[in-house]
Scaffold this active site. Structure first.
Site, PDB file in Angstrom:
ATOM      1  N   PRO A   1       0.682  -1.219  -0.046  1.00 17.42           N
ATOM      2  CA  PRO A   1      -0.041  -0.122  -0.120  1.00 17.42           C
ATOM      3  C   PRO A   1       0.721   1.286  -0.034  1.00 17.42           C
ATOM      4  CG  PRO A   1      -0.126  -0.963   2.260  1.00 17.42           C
ATOM      5  CD  PRO A   1       0.626  -1.950   1.408  1.00 17.42           C
ATOM      6  N   CYS A   2       1.587   1.416  -1.066  1.00 14.82           N
ATOM      7  CA  CYS A   2       2.348   2.809  -1.058  1.00 14.82           C
ATOM      8  C   CYS A   2       1.302   3.894  -1.253  1.00 14.82           C
ATOM      9  CB  CYS A   2       3.043   2.713  -2.313  1.00 14.82           C
ATOM     10  SG  CYS A   2       2.195   2.366  -3.975  1.00 14.82           S
ATOM     11  N   HIS A   3       0.205   3.792  -1.536  1.00 16.91           N
ATOM     12  CA  HIS A   3      -0.854   4.960  -1.661  1.00 16.91           C
ATOM     13  C   HIS A   3      -1.092   5.448  -0.182  1.00 16.91           C
ATOM     14  CE1 HIS A   3      -3.363   1.232  -0.894  1.00 16.91           C
ATOM     15  NE2 HIS A   3      -4.207   1.946  -0.352  1.00 16.91           N
TER      16      HIS A   3
END
Length: 163
Positions: A122-124
């Site tokens: 989950p780089c977001h």
């Protein structure tokens, strides 16, 4: 030669392509084109199914096999991204602190940007220190959609920092 497999589906934020080898998912990307000529296999199908459930709001943790290629440093950053809880965000500065490497904030941000397994790694969930949405290879409107979706499903408050 490593054999490649693919699954794809249409999500609320565009077509998602899943690429896998015989053992694990290697890439999840937003693509306007489907990977034609590649068959589906168990890891790619499992990823596509879990992503569908994520978009439906019934899944918050993924458990299919995944392995993307990268340096030891990148692998460490990607592993740390997995520790950011669903429905939460953190800033690049705080993320660097949590990795006990505040001086490497730019290198950590660069590794974050090289993540090839969108949504699942989950780089977001990493945002700017000012609370603004910054740096998302899948385009900022998708990042906003993902954060809003997780906020709504988890019923946690704001997803961006307010100052």
């Amino acid at each position: 030669m490593i054999k490649q497999y693919s699954s794809f589906f249409h999500s609320p934020i565009g077509t998602i392509t899943v690429l896998a080898d015989e053992h694990a998912v290697q890439v999840i990307s937003f693509s306007e084109k489907e990977a034609l000529g590649l068959a589906e296999n168990e890891p790619s199908a499992a990823a596509a199914d879990q992503l569908r459930r994520y978009f439906e709001g019934s899944l918050q943790e993924f458990n299919f096999p995944m392995q993307q290629k990268g340096t030891d440093f990148q692998q460490n950053v990607w592993k740390s991204l997995l520790e950011i809880p669903y429905g939460s965000t953190t800033s690049y500065a705080k993320f660097s602190e949590q990795m006990n490497n505040i001086l490497a904030i730019r290198a950590i941000a660069a590794a974050n940007g090289k993540n090839n397994i969108a949504i699942v790694v989950p780089c977001h969930r990493v945002i700017g220190s000012s609370g603004k949405l910054v740096g998302y290879a899948g385009e900022l409107w998708r990042k906003k959609w993902l954060l809003d979706h997780e906020r709504e499903i988890s019923q946690q408050g704001q997803m961006t920092l307010k100052f």
